[in-house]
Design a protein around this motif. Structure first.
Motif, PDB file in Angstrom:
ATOM      1  N   ARG A 184      -4.911  -2.226  -4.036  1.00  0.00           N
ATOM      2  CA  ARG A 184      -4.166  -2.528  -2.825  1.00  0.00           C
ATOM      3  C   ARG A 184      -2.819  -1.811  -2.798  1.00  0.00           C
ATOM      4  O   ARG A 184      -2.234  -1.528  -3.836  1.00  0.00           O
ATOM      5  N   ASP A 213       1.905   3.307  14.834  1.00  0.00           N
ATOM      6  CA  ASP A 213       0.617   3.392  14.139  1.00  0.00           C
ATOM      7  C   ASP A 213       0.538   4.557  13.158  1.00  0.00           C
ATOM      8  O   ASP A 213      -0.526   4.813  12.598  1.00  0.00           O
ATOM      9  N   GLY A 216      -0.429   3.662   9.424  1.00  0.00           N
ATOM     10  CA  GLY A 216      -1.785   3.127   9.420  1.00  0.00           C
ATOM     11  C   GLY A 216      -2.821   4.206   9.637  1.00  0.00           C
ATOM     12  O   GLY A 216      -3.867   4.241   8.964  1.00  0.00           O
ATOM     13  N   GLU A 220      -5.804   5.389   6.948  1.00  0.00           N
ATOM     14  CA  GLU A 220      -7.225   5.405   7.290  1.00  0.00           C
ATOM     15  C   GLU A 220      -7.821   6.789   7.076  1.00  0.00           C
ATOM     16  O   GLU A 220      -8.965   6.917   6.625  1.00  0.00           O
ATOM     17  N   SER A 226      -9.133  -2.158   5.792  1.00  0.00           N
ATOM     18  CA  SER A 226      -8.363  -3.399   5.962  1.00  0.00           C
ATOM     19  C   SER A 226      -6.879  -3.120   6.131  1.00  0.00           C
ATOM     20  O   SER A 226      -6.027  -3.791   5.547  1.00  0.00           O
ATOM     21  N   VAL A 227      -6.563  -2.095   6.927  1.00  0.00           N
ATOM     22  CA  VAL A 227      -5.176  -1.722   7.162  1.00  0.00           C
ATOM     23  C   VAL A 227      -4.538  -2.725   8.119  1.00  0.00           C
ATOM     24  O   VAL A 227      -5.064  -2.996   9.197  1.00  0.00           O
ATOM     25  N   ARG A 228      -3.423  -3.294   7.701  1.00  0.00           N
ATOM     26  CA  ARG A 228      -2.701  -4.263   8.518  1.00  0.00           C
ATOM     27  C   ARG A 228      -1.261  -3.799   8.688  1.00  0.00           C
ATOM     28  O   ARG A 228      -0.596  -3.454   7.711  1.00  0.00           O
ATOM     29  N   VAL A 229      -0.787  -3.805   9.931  1.00  0.00           N
ATOM     30  CA  VAL A 229       0.582  -3.377  10.239  1.00  0.00           C
ATOM     31  C   VAL A 229       1.319  -4.530  10.888  1.00  0.00           C
ATOM     32  O   VAL A 229       0.812  -5.166  11.814  1.00  0.00           O
ATOM     33  N   LYS A 230       2.530  -4.816  10.387  1.00  0.00           N
ATOM     34  CA  LYS A 230       3.335  -5.894  10.943  1.00  0.00           C
ATOM     35  C   LYS A 230       4.764  -5.413  11.103  1.00  0.00           C
ATOM     36  O   LYS A 230       5.384  -4.949  10.143  1.00  0.00           O
ATOM     37  N   VAL A 238       3.185  -2.420   6.020  1.00  0.00           N
ATOM     38  CA  VAL A 238       1.802  -1.952   6.109  1.00  0.00           C
ATOM     39  C   VAL A 238       1.113  -2.302   4.796  1.00  0.00           C
ATOM     40  O   VAL A 238       1.639  -2.020   3.717  1.00  0.00           O
ATOM     41  N   ARG A 239      -0.036  -2.911   4.892  1.00  0.00           N
ATOM     42  CA  ARG A 239      -0.813  -3.171   3.686  1.00  0.00           C
ATOM     43  C   ARG A 239      -2.232  -2.679   3.909  1.00  0.00           C
ATOM     44  O   ARG A 239      -2.735  -2.681   5.038  1.00  0.00           O
ATOM     45  N   ALA A 240      -2.882  -2.278   2.827  1.00  0.00           N
ATOM     46  CA  ALA A 240      -4.215  -1.708   2.955  1.00  0.00           C
ATOM     47  C   ALA A 240      -4.925  -1.758   1.599  1.00  0.00           C
ATOM     48  O   ALA A 240      -4.307  -1.941   0.550  1.00  0.00           O
TER      49      ALA A 240
END
Length: 243
Positions: A184, A213, A216, A220, A226-230, A238-240
């Motif tokens: 991760r 984006d 992210g 990809e 499972s890329v998440r952007v906040k 960003v976590r992935a």
């Protein structure tokens, strides 16, 4: 085990075994493993970089980074969801004063290892002074050319650094390369959101302005899932997961 290995601190001894091209005579005279020496590393230019490079700016940057990392860690610590396995290896890219690096070592447990990579000698000196230990080591290296072999670490973090890297996409590709399948990644950068395009019309300001984006999409493209952007104010998390 060679004499070179024995002479290194325990964390750097383990780090040497993870390098793609370990030096014949490692330079750890300052407490960190220096893989750059006098090499001229390309850096961003512009007023932001010029300000930070001044004596006053360097002092402010050093203290601001330490404070912001403590604040960030208190609000949303990356180790809480990186799922570092017991005895795992974590990498902090652009480790600054080393506070996040040390927290990753604690998350990895008594047999774990956390390595911090940075190009700033001043930052590395502070990190070694305050955070280095049997399970925490620091390396002077370029984020755009990480010195580790492929698939060597279980987790990667980079906090408030990518905006200062000349080629952030190259640094992200390197993080993907060294991260094991299923590992991760956690990224935090300042963001201008939809205003990023307008910022980029300005003359060179010495820092990359990320769009909503952008990170992210790069992740990809490098096989992350499972890329998440906040976005939290002007910060983007960003976590992935490495697919």
């Amino acid at each position: 085990m060679t004499d070179v290995h024995v002479s290194l601190p325990p964390a750097l001894r383990r780090a040497l075994d993870l390098l793609a091209d370990p030096p014949a005579i490692p330079d750890a005279s300052k407490g960190y493993l220096d893989l750059l020496g006098d090499e001229d590393i390309p850096k961003n230019t512009g007023p932001i970089q010029a300000a930070w490079a001044s004596p006053i700016g360097s002092m402010l940057y050093d203290n601001a980074q330490a404070f912001s990392r403590r604040l960030i860690a208190a609000l949303q610590h990356p180790a809480d969801w990186l799922d570092i396995p017991p005895g795992g290896t974590a990498l902090d890219v652009g480790s600054g004063p080393g506070t996040v690096t040390a927290s990753l070592a604690r998350a990895a447990g008594k047999d774990g290892l956390a390595l911090g990579v940075d190009i700033s000698e001043a930052m590395l000196a502070r990190a070694v002074r305050n955070e280095a230990g049997p399970h925490v080591g620091f390396i002077r290296a370029d984020a755009q050319r990480l010195p580790l072999r492929d698939d060597t670490v279980d987790a990667v973090v980079s906090m408030a650094v990518l905006q200062l890297v000349p080629d952030p996409a190259a640094a992200l590709a390197e993080m993907a390369r060294v991260l094991r399948p299923g590992g991760r990644l956690a990224i935090m950068v300042p963001t201008a959101g939809r205003a990023a395009r307008a910022w980029r019309l300005l003359p060179n300001i010495g820092a990359h302005i990320f769009g909503e984006d952008e990170i992210g999409d790069i992740l990809e493209d490098n096989g992350f899932v499972s890329v998440r952007v906040k976005n939290v104010g002007t910060l983007q998390w960003v976590r992935a997961k490495n697919g």
